[in-house]
Design a protein around this motif. Structure first.
Motif, PDB file in Angstrom:
ATOM      1  N   ALA A  29       0.811  -1.212   0.000  1.00  0.00           N
ATOM      2  CA  ALA A  29       0.000   0.000   0.000  1.00  0.00           C
ATOM      3  C   ALA A  29       0.844   1.262   0.000  1.00  0.00           C
ATOM      4  CB  ALA A  29      -0.928   0.001   1.218  1.00  0.00           C
ATOM      5  N   GLY A  30       2.152   1.132   0.119  1.00  0.00           N
ATOM      6  CA  GLY A  30       3.006   2.305   0.116  1.00  0.00           C
ATOM      7  C   GLY A  30       4.450   1.931   0.323  1.00  0.00           C
ATOM      8  N   GLN A  31       5.320   2.856  -0.017  1.00  0.00           N
ATOM      9  CA  GLN A  31       6.751   2.685   0.187  1.00  0.00           C
ATOM     10  C   GLN A  31       7.345   4.009   0.624  1.00  0.00           C
ATOM     11  OE1 GLN A  31       7.873   1.068  -3.764  1.00  0.00           O
ATOM     12  NE2 GLN A  31       8.439  -0.829  -2.713  1.00  0.00           N
ATOM     13  N   GLY A  32       8.452   3.948   1.308  1.00  0.00           N
ATOM     14  CA  GLY A  32       9.128   5.164   1.730  1.00  0.00           C
ATOM     15  C   GLY A  32      10.567   4.874   2.084  1.00  0.00           C
ATOM     16  N   SER A  33      11.317   5.937   2.321  1.00  0.00           N
ATOM     17  CA  SER A  33      12.707   5.835   2.739  1.00  0.00           C
ATOM     18  C   SER A  33      12.960   6.864   3.826  1.00  0.00           C
ATOM     19  CB  SER A  33      13.659   6.073   1.561  1.00  0.00           C
ATOM     20  OG  SER A  33      13.520   5.072   0.577  1.00  0.00           O
ATOM     21  N   VAL A  34      14.029   6.666   4.569  1.00  0.00           N
ATOM     22  CA  VAL A  34      14.409   7.587   5.623  1.00  0.00           C
ATOM     23  C   VAL A  34      15.815   8.094   5.324  1.00  0.00           C
ATOM     24  CG1 VAL A  34      14.875   7.865   8.082  1.00  0.00           C
ATOM     25  CG2 VAL A  34      12.944   6.453   7.333  1.00  0.00           C
ATOM     26  N   ALA A  35      15.948   9.399   5.148  1.00  0.00           N
ATOM     27  CA  ALA A  35      17.256   9.993   4.870  1.00  0.00           C
ATOM     28  C   ALA A  35      18.076  10.080   6.152  1.00  0.00           C
ATOM     29  CB  ALA A  35      17.081  11.370   4.248  1.00  0.00           C
ATOM     30  N   GLY A  36      19.355  10.388   5.978  1.00  0.00           N
ATOM     31  CA  GLY A  36      20.227  10.555   7.133  1.00  0.00           C
ATOM     32  C   GLY A  36      20.696   9.230   7.686  1.00  0.00           C
ATOM     33  N   GLY A  37      21.053   9.244   8.955  1.00  0.00           N
ATOM     34  CA  GLY A  37      21.545   8.046   9.604  1.00  0.00           C
ATOM     35  C   GLY A  37      23.059   7.974   9.612  1.00  0.00           C
ATOM     36  N   ASN A  38      23.574   6.928  10.220  1.00  0.00           N
ATOM     37  CA  ASN A  38      25.013   6.705  10.269  1.00  0.00           C
ATOM     38  C   ASN A  38      25.522   6.270   8.888  1.00  0.00           C
ATOM     39  OD1 ASN A  38      24.790   7.080  13.096  1.00  0.00           O
ATOM     40  ND2 ASN A  38      24.324   4.907  13.360  1.00  0.00           N
ATOM     41  N   THR A  39      26.772   6.578   8.605  1.00  0.00           N
ATOM     42  CA  THR A  39      27.378   6.191   7.327  1.00  0.00           C
ATOM     43  C   THR A  39      28.655   5.401   7.577  1.00  0.00           C
ATOM     44  OG1 THR A  39      26.524   8.188   6.236  1.00  0.00           O
ATOM     45  CG2 THR A  39      28.315   7.016   5.138  1.00  0.00           C
ATOM     46  N   VAL A  40      28.725   4.221   6.967  1.00  0.00           N
ATOM     47  CA  VAL A  40      29.935   3.402   7.012  1.00  0.00           C
ATOM     48  C   VAL A  40      30.547   3.422   5.616  1.00  0.00           C
ATOM     49  CG1 VAL A  40      30.879   1.097   7.359  1.00  0.00           C
ATOM     50  CG2 VAL A  40      29.056   1.929   8.846  1.00  0.00           C
TER      51      VAL A  40
END
Length: 388
Positions: free
Chosen positions: A97-108
């Motif tokens: 019924a939907g999709q999304g993403s979350v920006a940011g966060g830790n980077t390796v």
């Protein structure tokens, strides 16, 4: 606007996780328990088991708005194209019924030419889903299969309760990065997730990128995990890491299966050999990054082993040995079965759907593999009849 209420994220709201760790931010789903993680887990597996392939929030609610705060850990490979943010899949009553993403966060950041790894901390982000049907419904939020994901807060505009037991059989699966999800389009479209959906099963996915290595602690985790159906996909990581020779391989497979059988003596157990991978069919590992391709911004792999050494493992050898191992065990275990991985992806598929990096299937291949596995294993196969 109805104010949003925060619901604590507990194990009762999660499916597909083996254990929850409480962190300074929230909770971190694990796909191996702490006792297994204390048994020699390396950095690769430590990363893979926290990437929540197959893990999903599952709850019943009348909410029309759902927000989820998360802290992701994302990988960047020096010289390779940037990886997109991980995808969250929203399923309502079993349908996307939907999709999304979350920006940011830790980077390796990983430099594959030197092996160096650096980590940069990041910020919590928020996933939003709105305008959901104003009816009581079952909601699942499948977490990104390729990002370590700490769950911080769940907010809704109506009360939440854990989803009821679906009545479906639980399918416990172990494999490599291909089972983990590799380059699938989203977490509910990895081949095991698609196969589980088509087969009417509840998935626990112990596919670990680069880490299907017959580790005893993985076998013990499977032994101790409740399941109605079990499969193990063995081969590609043993070859591309070049971790053992033929003499060690056969007893190691028997030992792995023996341990599973200690906890599941009569559960249907399907042993799956590797899908076709041309670079390793007759050439052993180790597998290496093709630095020439990487310099051009493309990630590809190549086999570097000595094909003249008969003691070294290739995919051809592994398929032959696995078929014989299962045949031997089947003499006194009628519930163990073998599936040639080339029936999921084989010679007839390579021209149409080549492996983009010479090792991992793309999104369309995941779909094809999931559909084929559902047909071969669930629809009248050894997993057939999934009603509890």
């Amino acid at each position: 606007m109805t104010p949003l209420k925060t619901t604590p994220i507990t194990a009762q709201l999660l499916r597909g996780a083996i254990e929850l760790e409480h962190t300074e931010h929230g909770v971190l789903p694990h796909r191996l328990p702490a006792r297994a993680r204390a048994r020699g887990v390396d950095a690769q597996l430590a990363m893979s088991e926290t990437q929540p392939s197959g893990v999903r929030l599952a709850f019943r609610t009348r909410a029309t708005t759902v927000e989820l705060d998360t802290l992701a850990t994302k990988r960047v490979y020096v010289g390779a194209p940037p990886r997109p943010d991980g995808v969250y899949d929203l399923l309502v009553d079993g349908r996307l019924a939907g999709q999304g993403s979350v920006a940011g966060g830790n980077t390796v950041t990983v430099d594959m030419s030197t092996g160096s790894v650096t980590t940069e901390p990041g910020e919590v982000g928020t996933l939003h889903f709105t305008d959901l049907p104003d009816v009581t419904k079952d909601v699942e939020i499948w977490l990104p299969h390729n990002e370590t994901t700490e769950l911080i807060a769940l907010r809704t505009d109506a009360p939440v309760e854990p989803a009821p037991d679906s009545g479906r059989k639980v399918w416990l699966h172990h494999g490599s990065s291909i089972s983990h999800g590799s380059d699938a389009a989203s977490p509910s479209t990895t081949w095991p997730a698609l196969a589980a959906s088509l087969g009417g099963a509840e998935l626990i996915n112990l596919g670990f990128g680069g880490s299907a290595l017959l580790d005893p602690f993985t076998a013990r985790t499977m032994r101790d995990t409740a399941a109605d159906l079990i499969s193990v996909k063995i081969g590609i990581n043993l070859v591309n890491h070049d971790v053992m020779r033929l003499r060690a391989f056969v007893p190691a497979v028997h030992g792995f299966l023996d341990t599973i059988r200690d906890g599941h003596p009569t559960t249907p157990l399907l042993v799956i050999s590797p899908i076709l991978c041309p670079i390793h069919e007759t050439t052993p590992g180790p597998c290496a990054t093709d630095l020439t391709e990487l310099a051009s911004g493309r990630l590809r792999f190549r086999a570097t082993g000595d094909a003249t050494d008969p003691t070294r493992l290739t995919l051809t050898t592994i398929r032959e040995e696995l078929a014989e191992i299962v045949a031997i065990r089947a003499a006194d275990d009628p519930h163990v079965h073998y599936l040639d991985g080339r029936s999921l992806y084989g010679e007839g598929d390579t021209a149409e759907l080549p492996l983009p990096d010479a090792l991992h299937p793309d999104a369309e291949t995941h779909r094809r593999m999931g559909e084929r596995f559902a047909e071969l294993a669930f629809a009248g196969g050894v997993f057939g009849g999934t009603a509890a």
